[in-house]
Design a protein around this motif. Structure first.
Motif, PDB file in Angstrom:
ATOM      1  N   ASP A 118      25.047   5.004  33.204  1.00  0.00           N
ATOM      2  CA  ASP A 118      23.902   6.046  33.115  1.00  0.00           C
ATOM      3  C   ASP A 118      22.300   5.357  33.265  1.00  0.00           C
ATOM      4  OD1 ASP A 118      22.726   8.781  32.442  1.00  0.00           O
ATOM      5  OD2 ASP A 118      21.764   7.708  30.716  1.00  0.00           O
ATOM      6  N   CYS A 119      22.219   4.277  32.817  1.00  0.00           N
ATOM      7  CA  CYS A 119      21.103   3.591  33.247  1.00  0.00           C
ATOM      8  C   CYS A 119      20.905   3.355  34.514  1.00  0.00           C
ATOM      9  CB  CYS A 119      20.752   2.601  32.301  1.00  0.00           C
ATOM     10  SG  CYS A 119      20.285   2.844  30.713  1.00  0.00           S
ATOM     11  N   SER A 120      22.031   2.904  35.075  1.00  0.00           N
ATOM     12  CA  SER A 120      22.145   2.555  36.413  1.00  0.00           C
ATOM     13  C   SER A 120      21.682   3.407  37.193  1.00  0.00           C
ATOM     14  CB  SER A 120      23.734   1.861  36.750  1.00  0.00           C
ATOM     15  OG  SER A 120      23.688   1.768  38.193  1.00  0.00           O
ATOM     16  N   ARG A 121      22.180   4.873  37.006  1.00  0.00           N
ATOM     17  CA  ARG A 121      22.087   6.193  37.966  1.00  0.00           C
ATOM     18  C   ARG A 121      20.660   6.442  37.583  1.00  0.00           C
ATOM     19  NH1 ARG A 121      27.376   7.476  36.122  1.00  0.00           N
ATOM     20  NH2 ARG A 121      26.326   8.410  34.108  1.00  0.00           N
ATOM     21  N   ARG A 122      19.939   6.310  36.631  1.00  0.00           N
ATOM     22  CA  ARG A 122      18.679   6.795  36.379  1.00  0.00           C
ATOM     23  C   ARG A 122      17.370   5.894  36.542  1.00  0.00           C
ATOM     24  NH1 ARG A 122      16.998   7.176  31.548  1.00  0.00           N
ATOM     25  NH2 ARG A 122      19.084   6.080  30.449  1.00  0.00           N
ATOM     26  N   ASN A 123      17.675   4.553  36.258  1.00  0.00           N
ATOM     27  CA  ASN A 123      16.632   3.432  36.539  1.00  0.00           C
ATOM     28  C   ASN A 123      16.756   2.493  37.396  1.00  0.00           C
ATOM     29  OD1 ASN A 123      16.423   5.079  34.148  1.00  0.00           O
ATOM     30  ND2 ASN A 123      16.422   3.013  32.875  1.00  0.00           N
ATOM     31  N   GLY A 124      18.054   2.452  38.078  1.00  0.00           N
ATOM     32  CA  GLY A 124      18.468   1.417  39.097  1.00  0.00           C
ATOM     33  C   GLY A 124      18.909   0.314  38.356  1.00  0.00           C
ATOM     34  N   LEU A 125      19.223   0.081  37.081  1.00  0.00           N
ATOM     35  CA  LEU A 125      19.677  -1.075  36.396  1.00  0.00           C
ATOM     36  C   LEU A 125      21.056  -1.554  37.349  1.00  0.00           C
ATOM     37  CD1 LEU A 125      20.230  -2.848  33.959  1.00  0.00           C
ATOM     38  CD2 LEU A 125      21.849  -1.046  32.904  1.00  0.00           C
ATOM     39  N   LEU A 126      20.798  -2.833  37.637  1.00  0.00           N
ATOM     40  CA  LEU A 126      21.959  -3.542  38.377  1.00  0.00           C
ATOM     41  C   LEU A 126      22.911  -3.718  37.487  1.00  0.00           C
ATOM     42  CD1 LEU A 126      22.849  -4.742  41.111  1.00  0.00           C
ATOM     43  CD2 LEU A 126      21.812  -6.767  40.512  1.00  0.00           C
ATOM     44  N   VAL A 127      24.198  -3.367  38.135  1.00  0.00           N
ATOM     45  CA  VAL A 127      25.249  -3.506  37.403  1.00  0.00           C
ATOM     46  C   VAL A 127      26.289  -4.685  38.131  1.00  0.00           C
ATOM     47  CG1 VAL A 127      27.595  -2.526  36.120  1.00  0.00           C
ATOM     48  CG2 VAL A 127      25.341  -1.307  36.446  1.00  0.00           C
ATOM     49  N   LEU A 128      26.650  -5.606  37.487  1.00  0.00           N
ATOM     50  CA  LEU A 128      27.571  -6.774  38.028  1.00  0.00           C
ATOM     51  C   LEU A 128      28.855  -6.963  37.090  1.00  0.00           C
ATOM     52  CD1 LEU A 128      24.867  -9.413  39.006  1.00  0.00           C
ATOM     53  CD2 LEU A 128      26.013  -7.890  40.514  1.00  0.00           C
ATOM     54  N   PRO A 129      29.973  -6.141  37.613  1.00  0.00           N
ATOM     55  CA  PRO A 129      31.223  -6.224  36.649  1.00  0.00           C
ATOM     56  C   PRO A 129      31.893  -7.692  37.084  1.00  0.00           C
ATOM     57  CG  PRO A 129      31.330  -4.779  38.551  1.00  0.00           C
ATOM     58  CD  PRO A 129      29.772  -5.179  38.648  1.00  0.00           C
ATOM     59  N   VAL A 130      32.275  -8.143  35.989  1.00  0.00           N
ATOM     60  CA  VAL A 130      33.125  -9.356  35.965  1.00  0.00           C
ATOM     61  C   VAL A 130      34.758  -8.888  35.792  1.00  0.00           C
ATOM     62  CG1 VAL A 130      33.891 -11.628  35.300  1.00  0.00           C
ATOM     63  CG2 VAL A 130      31.449 -10.793  35.333  1.00  0.00           C
TER      64      VAL A 130
END
Length: 559
Positions: A118-130
């Protein structure tokens, strides 16, 4: 209901109601210290990886000077996300979910993942899954241990769970570009090094975000439209080509920069190729090809022998990479053919955005998804005009009528509003009324003529400095221009440059180069050309090769 997102350090809030949707722009400038408390938030199944992989990763990040949030204080002890944990996610630059074998057994991990996305969609938080010892497809489709874990949770939690949200979160996180570790194929410490390098690069490249606009009013709704076009094909593995078209000065490049800043973190490589029309005319397509390869691949210098070699290298080196490529101000089909000839040049999930004044150009390149850049509505146009004409000062009621008249004549075109507002800064109502009489003689949407009113208001020497720069020195460093022209204008150069900046006829970029819109450049060259259309030797400035050659051949330079 509110939906917000951040562009160029300005907050856009979408206000949803039954009757209408409005985009409000809050001009709150967010400093890095206000925006982020942590560089990285680690999301993981403690019993799986805390004492192993996640522990090693945390230490390596910490040793590199990267500020990490890791739950060592028992904040995960309850059944719900605590306010402290939610705040830590909100105030992180990057989230790294470590998707291990038993990750989906924890309802808490899944809830935390939903907050991260949700933060990624709203604020552009970069998500790097492992994907740690787990195939990404098992996460995406909830197969293997993930399917089994969700089935157990469904039986155990009955009515208390958010099963659909969890499934959507797992499917979404599997679509993010990240890292996959498999036993026997790589050493763990090598993977840790790669992650640290990626994180370190992202944090250090924050300053490479593009400047969008001094006052990005009216952008929010149009950014949202582009996001909708992108989201419509979010799960499509093919390359997505989008065209943004509209008249000159309407804000296509500004919109493209805003979108670039918003989504660039989701790609393995990105390039915003500005002024394609101008740069290809000056330096040729192979110059542009080398810029793309250099920026996307991170190589310092790439020398190409020909455009054909450039095409071959782009196709071979980028066809497996998920890239973001923005081609700004394209005006010929051959430019697209040499830079982004077809979708199979780039890897799955890549996005190519093209800005152009020519809608037919997009059709000829088979770009099916397009967005027409709209002029500013009256409310937003008035905000921009006030910002330029009064800065942040008080606007007296006596200006209400003249402001409305200027908004009408500018027809919602940001460039025109910016130049007119700057030209009338500090002027009385009577001076505004006098200027409006000049604008009334100009047909609607004739931006070049509108810009000429600002040129006409310059002093004679300021006009000469502007024409010198417009015809010969666009893109030069400010100190270079001052050095070259100081012999002509003595110590007045800095003053003249200041006047041109105040009137929005030129701008100084972050690297101290003099820039301006191509419509302003065209206006300057047209004015200079009109001094002697048929005899270039009688002009003060020559910039076209054929004119220079003719003058040298004819020995026709006048005194």
């Amino acid at each position: 209901m509110l939906h917000g997102y951040v562009i160029n350090k300005c907050i856009f809030i979408e206000v949803w109601s039954r009757s209408a949707t409005k985009t409000l722009l809050l001009m709150a400038v967010i400093s890095p210290s206000q925006a982020f408390s942590y560089d990285v938030f680690l999301n993981f199944r403690g019993s799986d990886t805390r004492q192993g992989f996640t522990g090693y990763l945390n230490k390596a990040l910490h040793d590199s000077g990267i500020h990490v949030f890791i739950d060592d204080e028992g904040l995960q002890s309850g059944k719900i996300i605590t306010p402290e944990l939610k705040e830590a996610i909100e105030k992180s630059r990057i989230a790294i979910p470590v998707l291990s074998t038993n990750y989906a057994s924890s309802s808490f991990c899944l809830d935390e993942l939903a907050v991260i996305l949700d933060c990624s969609r709203r604020n552009g938080l970069l998500v790097l899954p492992v994907f740690y010892k787990v195939p990404p497809r098992h996460v995406r489709h909830q197969q293997g241990s993930y399917g089994e874990a969700l089935a157990r949770l469904e039986k155990r939690l009955l009515e208390e769970h958010n099963m659909e949200n969890w499934k959507m979160a797992l499917k979404e996180v599997a679509g993010h570009s990240g890292f996959h570790f498999e036993d026997g194929k790589e050493y763990e410490h090598k993977l840790v090094e790669k992650i640290v390098e990626r994180v370190f690069s992202f944090i250090n490249n924050g300053e490479e975000r593009l400047h969008v606009a001094d006052y990005p009013v009216g952008l929010g709704s149009q950014v949202l439209e582009i996001r909708k076009l992108l989201d419509a094909r979010k799960n499509d593995a093919s390359v997505n080509m989008i065209g943004i078209h509209g008249m000159g000065g309407v804000g296509k490049s500004t919109l493209a920069r805003a979108v670039y800043n918003l989504i660039t973190d989701q790609f393995e490589g990105s390039c915003f190729l500005q002024n394609v029309r101008e740069e290809s005319n000056k330096h040729g397509l192979k110059h542009l090809q080398s810029i793309i390869l250099s920026q996307v691949l991170g190589m310092k210098e790439i020398n190409l022998a020909s455009e054909q070699q450039g095409i071959s290298i782009i196709k071979n080196r980028l066809k497996r990479k998920k890239v973001l490529l923005i081609l700004d101000d394209v005006d010929q089909h051959k430019q697209l053919q040499g830079i982004a000839g077809s979708s199979d040049w780039f890897g799955p999930g890549s996005i190519v955005i093209i800005t152009t004044r020519d809608k037919q150009l997009l059709a000829s390149h088979e770009v099916k998804t397009t967005h027409e850049m709209k002029e500013l509505n009256k409310e937003d146009a008035l905000k921009l005009l006030k910002f330029k004409a009064f800065k942040n000062g008080e606007v007296y009621p006596s200006y209400t009528e003249v402001l409305d008249q200027v908004v009408t004549y500018a027809s919602g075109i940001p460039l025109a509003l910016e130049v007119i507002g700057s030209n009338l800064f500090g002027k009385s109502v009577q001076e505004w009324e006098s200027a409006i009489k000049q604008y009334k003689r100009i047909p609607n949407n004739q931006i070049r003529e509108i810009l000429e009113v600002s040129f006409d208001s310059l002093g004679e020497e300021e006009k000469s400095v502007f024409l010198d720069i417009a015809c010969c020195f666009k893109g030069y460093k400010l100190w270079e221009i001052e050095e070259k022209l100081c012999a002509l204008y003595d110590n007045c150069m800095k003053y003249h440059i200041g006047v041109l900046i105040e009137k929005s006829l030129i701008k100084i970029s972050h690297d101290e180069r003099v820039t301006f819109h191509d419509l302003i450049e065209d206006m300057g060259k047209k004015i200079d050309h009109q001094q002697s259309p048929r005899e270039p030797g009688k002009r003060r400035r020559l910039w076209l090769h054929e004119d220079i050659i003719q003058v040298l051949k004819d020995n026709s330079v006048s005194d």
